[in-house]
Scaffold this motif. Sequence first.
Motif, PDB file in Angstrom:
ATOM      1  N   TRP A 177       0.821  -1.214   0.000  1.00  0.00           N
ATOM      2  CA  TRP A 177       0.000   0.000   0.000  1.00  0.00           C
ATOM      3  C   TRP A 177       0.851   1.258   0.000  1.00  0.00           C
ATOM      4  O   TRP A 177       0.512   2.245  -0.654  1.00  0.00           O
ATOM      5  CB  TRP A 177      -0.977  -0.016   1.175  1.00  0.00           C
ATOM      6  CG  TRP A 177      -2.235  -0.740   0.811  1.00  0.00           C
ATOM      7  CD1 TRP A 177      -2.567  -2.032   1.103  1.00  0.00           C
ATOM      8  CD2 TRP A 177      -3.313  -0.231   0.025  1.00  0.00           C
ATOM      9  NE1 TRP A 177      -3.778  -2.356   0.571  1.00  0.00           N
ATOM     10  CE2 TRP A 177      -4.263  -1.260  -0.100  1.00  0.00           C
ATOM     11  CE3 TRP A 177      -3.567   0.993  -0.574  1.00  0.00           C
ATOM     12  CZ2 TRP A 177      -5.452  -1.095  -0.808  1.00  0.00           C
ATOM     13  CZ3 TRP A 177      -4.750   1.164  -1.278  1.00  0.00           C
ATOM     14  CH2 TRP A 177      -5.679   0.127  -1.391  1.00  0.00           C
ATOM     15  N   ARG A 234       1.823   1.834  -3.416  1.00  0.00           N
ATOM     16  CA  ARG A 234       0.698   2.326  -4.227  1.00  0.00           C
ATOM     17  C   ARG A 234       0.478   3.817  -4.050  1.00  0.00           C
ATOM     18  O   ARG A 234       0.010   4.492  -4.969  1.00  0.00           O
ATOM     19  CB  ARG A 234      -0.583   1.557  -3.888  1.00  0.00           C
ATOM     20  CG  ARG A 234      -0.574   0.121  -4.356  1.00  0.00           C
ATOM     21  CD  ARG A 234      -1.852  -0.582  -4.028  1.00  0.00           C
ATOM     22  NE  ARG A 234      -2.965  -0.131  -4.861  1.00  0.00           N
ATOM     23  CZ  ARG A 234      -4.187  -0.657  -4.806  1.00  0.00           C
ATOM     24  NH1 ARG A 234      -4.457  -1.628  -3.962  1.00  0.00           N
ATOM     25  NH2 ARG A 234      -5.138  -0.199  -5.590  1.00  0.00           N
ATOM     26  N   VAL A 235       0.800   4.347  -2.872  1.00  0.00           N
ATOM     27  CA  VAL A 235       0.624   5.791  -2.641  1.00  0.00           C
ATOM     28  C   VAL A 235       1.912   6.557  -2.900  1.00  0.00           C
ATOM     29  O   VAL A 235       2.031   7.736  -2.557  1.00  0.00           O
ATOM     30  CB  VAL A 235       0.087   6.085  -1.215  1.00  0.00           C
ATOM     31  CG1 VAL A 235      -1.249   5.387  -0.984  1.00  0.00           C
ATOM     32  CG2 VAL A 235       1.097   5.691  -0.137  1.00  0.00           C
ATOM     33  N   ARG A 293      -0.568  10.676   2.901  1.00  0.00           N
ATOM     34  CA  ARG A 293      -0.500   9.476   2.065  1.00  0.00           C
ATOM     35  C   ARG A 293      -0.310   8.215   2.921  1.00  0.00           C
ATOM     36  O   ARG A 293      -0.899   7.169   2.636  1.00  0.00           O
ATOM     37  CB  ARG A 293       0.627   9.605   1.046  1.00  0.00           C
ATOM     38  CG  ARG A 293       0.305  10.551  -0.099  1.00  0.00           C
ATOM     39  CD  ARG A 293       1.515  10.842  -0.980  1.00  0.00           C
ATOM     40  NE  ARG A 293       1.145  11.721  -2.063  1.00  0.00           N
ATOM     41  CZ  ARG A 293       0.777  11.309  -3.274  1.00  0.00           C
ATOM     42  NH1 ARG A 293       0.754  10.021  -3.556  1.00  0.00           N
ATOM     43  NH2 ARG A 293       0.436  12.176  -4.213  1.00  0.00           N
ATOM     44  N   ALA A 311      -2.866   5.092   3.124  1.00  0.00           N
ATOM     45  CA  ALA A 311      -2.435   3.696   3.024  1.00  0.00           C
ATOM     46  C   ALA A 311      -2.908   2.905   4.236  1.00  0.00           C
ATOM     47  O   ALA A 311      -3.398   1.771   4.109  1.00  0.00           O
ATOM     48  CB  ALA A 311      -0.919   3.624   2.896  1.00  0.00           C
ATOM     49  N   LEU A 353      -5.601  10.801  -5.304  1.00  0.00           N
ATOM     50  CA  LEU A 353      -5.228   9.489  -4.793  1.00  0.00           C
ATOM     51  C   LEU A 353      -6.393   8.835  -4.054  1.00  0.00           C
ATOM     52  O   LEU A 353      -6.686   7.651  -4.255  1.00  0.00           O
ATOM     53  CB  LEU A 353      -4.014   9.627  -3.864  1.00  0.00           C
ATOM     54  CG  LEU A 353      -3.536   8.364  -3.173  1.00  0.00           C
ATOM     55  CD1 LEU A 353      -3.091   7.325  -4.193  1.00  0.00           C
ATOM     56  CD2 LEU A 353      -2.400   8.701  -2.211  1.00  0.00           C
ATOM     57  N   LEU A 394      -8.122   5.314  -5.191  1.00  0.00           N
ATOM     58  CA  LEU A 394      -8.193   4.145  -4.330  1.00  0.00           C
ATOM     59  C   LEU A 394      -9.631   3.744  -4.069  1.00  0.00           C
ATOM     60  O   LEU A 394      -9.962   2.549  -4.006  1.00  0.00           O
ATOM     61  CB  LEU A 394      -7.466   4.425  -3.011  1.00  0.00           C
ATOM     62  CG  LEU A 394      -5.964   4.720  -3.108  1.00  0.00           C
ATOM     63  CD1 LEU A 394      -5.401   5.067  -1.733  1.00  0.00           C
ATOM     64  CD2 LEU A 394      -5.207   3.558  -3.707  1.00  0.00           C
TER      65      LEU A 394
END
Length: 237
Positions: free
Chosen positions: A136, A139-140, A160, A164, A194, A198
């Motif tokens: 995660w 991913r961020v 961020r 996550a 973001l 998500l």
Amino acid sequence: MDRSGIEFSIPVIEVAGLAKRVDLGAGQGTLEILKDVSFAVERGASVAIVGASGSGKSTLLGLLAGLDVPSEGSVRIRGTDIFTLDEDARAALRGEAVGFVFQSFQLLPALTALENVMLPLELAGNRNALAIARQWLERVGLGERLRHYPRQLSGGEQQRVALARAFAPNPQLLLADEPTGNLDAVTGESVIELMFSLNREAGTTLILVTHDESLAARCSRVLHMHAGRLSGAIEHA
């Protein structure tokens, strides 16, 4: 599913007749913070709750999370009235089904970014906490910052990490309280992008409190609060 074979989905969250009153003491009566609030949100939807300071937005969000108890009414998450559960059972449901993003990030300063994201997974007994948290953070966009502590991260990076941490347990419901309130415009916009990315990828239901009109406009519904009541809703295509 009914006899015809048609499946009817249960809303992720249903709010009915919610009210919150506080005794002011010393014979001053009571303060009515929320009055007869009712709405339901389907899986994958995004809802913004907007209103002036003192209109009851944050109180409502706390009740949706089961962090406070209403004077009247119910909140059902996945069909379960959370206020029929004891405090431990509510906490267990939150850990399984609900994620949080706070304006002030709420990261633990003594833990690294990786450890902050691992924490809710470990509390839930997930044996893959390390791998999931690492995934995660990548991913961020923080794959190179895993071992950094919150004080070593910018505000945008801390938010961020908070995103996550919120998404890592794969919650069905994500609650966000002014998620861009402590960020500058450019950083806030990147965090918004973001969060909605998500939200779409995970199919998570998103409910957020915000003063940011551009953020509210990104949501599929906008609920307006005034003096503790929902005063109207806007549906976005």
